[in-house]
Scaffold this active site. Structure first.
Site, PDB file in Angstrom:
ATOM      1  CG  ASN A   9      40.920  63.692  53.822  1.00  9.49           C
ATOM      2  OD1 ASN A   9      41.274  64.851  53.569  1.00  9.49           O
ATOM      3  ND2 ASN A   9      41.408  62.631  53.194  1.00  9.49           N
ATOM      4  CE  LYS A  11      39.176  62.136  50.278  1.00  9.31           C
ATOM      5  NZ  LYS A  11      38.916  60.962  49.468  1.00  9.31           N
ATOM      6  CG  HIS A  96      44.357  59.793  51.516  1.00 11.52           C
ATOM      7  ND1 HIS A  96      43.918  59.562  50.229  1.00 11.52           N
ATOM      8  CD2 HIS A  96      43.257  59.753  52.306  1.00 11.52           C
ATOM      9  CE1 HIS A  96      42.603  59.400  50.251  1.00 11.52           C
ATOM     10  NE2 HIS A  96      42.177  59.518  51.504  1.00 11.52           N
ATOM     11  CD  GLU A  98      41.958  60.918  47.529  1.00 12.88           C
ATOM     12  OE1 GLU A  98      42.164  61.981  48.146  1.00 12.88           O
ATOM     13  OE2 GLU A  98      40.866  60.303  47.581  1.00 12.88           O
ATOM     14  CD  GLU A 168      40.953  56.518  54.019  1.00 11.71           C
ATOM     15  OE1 GLU A 168      40.048  57.141  54.581  1.00 11.71           O
ATOM     16  OE2 GLU A 168      41.627  56.999  53.092  1.00 11.71           O
ATOM     17  N   GLY A 174      35.290  57.325  47.785  1.00 12.75           N
ATOM     18  CA  GLY A 174      34.614  58.212  46.839  1.00 12.75           C
ATOM     19  C   GLY A 174      33.753  57.476  45.817  1.00 12.75           C
ATOM     20  CB  SER A 214      31.647  55.048  50.552  1.00 11.73           C
ATOM     21  OG  SER A 214      32.230  55.378  49.295  1.00 11.73           O
TER      22      SER A 214
HETATM   23  P1  13P Z   1      34.998  59.175  51.006  1.00 14.93           P
HETATM   24  O1  13P Z   1      34.380  59.176  52.382  1.00 14.93           O
HETATM   25  O2  13P Z   1      34.596  60.343  50.170  1.00 14.93           O
HETATM   26  O3  13P Z   1      34.847  57.852  50.338  1.00 14.93           O
HETATM   27  O4  13P Z   1      36.592  59.375  51.229  1.00 14.93           O
HETATM   28  C1  13P Z   1      37.257  58.575  52.157  1.00 14.93           C
HETATM   29  C2  13P Z   1      38.621  59.082  52.346  1.00 14.93           C
HETATM   30  O5  13P Z   1      39.440  59.033  51.431  1.00 14.93           O
HETATM   31  C3  13P Z   1      38.966  59.676  53.639  1.00 14.93           C
HETATM   32  O6  13P Z   1      40.325  59.893  53.749  1.00 14.93           O
END
Ligand code: 13P
Length: 256
Positions: A9, A11, A96, A98, A168, A174, A214
Site C-alpha cells: 500500500n 498510500k 483502511h 486512514e 491492521e 506507521g 509496521s
Molecule cells: P506501515 O507498514 O507503514 O505500518 O502501514 C501499514 C498499512 O497501513 C498498510 O495498509
C-alpha cells in the site's frame, strides 16, 4: 490451503510516473522465482495507468486504494470502480483506517463500496482493526466483531470468498510498533471464528486474512509462519523494492 497475499500500500507516496516506474522496474526482476504468493501493488490513482503498462506481463497485480460506490455521475473528486476496472486494476483496498479516521468513512459506507466492488469484479482488500485506546480498554474483540458484522453485512458466501481481510491494528500502523506474532494470531483466530459463525466453516477457512502494521523484513517471517496469518498489507516497507522483496520472500517460504 490459503495462498498468502502481499499487498504493497503505497498510500500517498510514489505518485509520479517516474518514481513509480523506478520502484516497479527494480522489483520485477527480483520476483522471478516467486510462485507461492499473490502480489498486489496499490498505487495512487495518478500512476495506475503507467503502472498497468509496466506490470501487465508480470506476476504483480494492480490495486487501487479507494473507490466510490457509483459507476458515474456528479460526484466531484470521486473515482468510479468501472474506471478502475477498465484500466486494468484488479484489487481495491477498502476501509483502511486512514479512510475511516481522517475521511470519516463508516462501516455502512464501506459495506456499500464493498458490494459495488464485487459487482464489477474488483477484488476487495478490506481493512479492520482497533485503536490503541480500544486495545488498552480490553475492547479489541468487541470492535473487531462489530466491524465484521457491519462491514460484511448481507454478503453471500460466494462473495466472501473473493474478499481479502486485512487486520491492521491502528496502533501498529506507521509507528514502528508491530503486533507480536502471538497478538496478531490471536485476533486472526478470532476473526476466523466470527467468519465461521457467519458464513460456515468451509467458507471461513478459505478466506485470506492479512496482517498489516509496521511489517518489515526483520519481522515478516515470524508473522507469516503463524497458521492464520495469510500474508500482509505493507505500507512503509513497500516503497523500496528490496524491502518489499524480502517480505514477499518470507511469505513465499511460509506457504507449505
Ligand atoms: P506501515 O507498514 O507503514 O505500518 O502501514 C501499514 C498499512 O497501513 C498498510 O495498509
Amino acid at each position: 490451503m490459503r495462498k498468502p497475499i502481499i499487498g504493497g500500500n503505497w498510500k500517498m507516496n510514489r505518485g509520479t510516473p517516474n518514481e513509480s516506474r523506478e520502484m516497479l522496474e527494480s522489483l520485477i526482476p527480483l520476483l522471478e522465482e516467486i510462485y507461492n504468493v499473490d502480489i498486489v501493488i496499490a498505487a495512487p490513482f495518478t500512476v495506475l495507468t503507467n503502472a498497468y503498462e509496466i506490470l501487465k506481463n508480470t506476476n504483480i497485480k494492480l490495486g487501487a486504494q479507494n473507490m466510490y460506490f457509483e459507476d458515474k455521475g456528479a460526484y466531484t473528486g470521486e473515482i468510479s470502480p468501472k474506471f478502475l476496472k477498465e484500466i486494468g486494476v484488479e484489487y481495491v483496498i477498502l476501509g483502511h483506517s486512514e479512510r475511516r479516521d481522517i475521511f470519516k468513512e463508516s462501516d455502512a459506507l464501506i459495506n456499500k463500496k464493498l458490494k459495488k466492488a464485487l459487482s464489477v469484479n474488483l477484488n476487495p482488500i478490506v481493512c479492520i482493526g482497533e485503536h490503541l485506546e480500544e486495545r488498552e480498554a480490553g475492547k479489541t474483540k468487541e470492535v473487531i466483531k462489530y466491524q465484521i458484522n457491519e462491514t460484511f453485512k448481507d454478503l453471500t458466501k460466494e462473495e466472501m470468498l473473493k474478499i481479502v481481510i486485512a487486520y491492521e491494528p491502528i496502533w501498529a500502523i506507521g509507528t514502528g510498533i508491530t503486533a507480536t506474532p502471538e497478538q496478531a494470531e490471536e485476533i486472526h483466530i478470532f476473526i476466523r471464528e466470527k467468519l465461521r459463525n457467519k458464513f460456515e466453516m468451509e467458507t471461513a477457512d478459505l478466506i485470506r486474512i492479512q496482517y498489516g502494521g509496521s511489517i518489515k523484513p526483520s519481522n515478516a517471517e515470524d508473522l507469516f509462519n503463524k497458521k492464520n496469518i495469510d500474508g500482509g498489507l505493507v505500507g512503509g516497507a513497500s516503497l523500496q523494492a528490496d524491502s518489499l522483496f524480502q517480505i514477499i520472500k518470507a511469505a513465499n517460504n511460509s506457504f507449505k
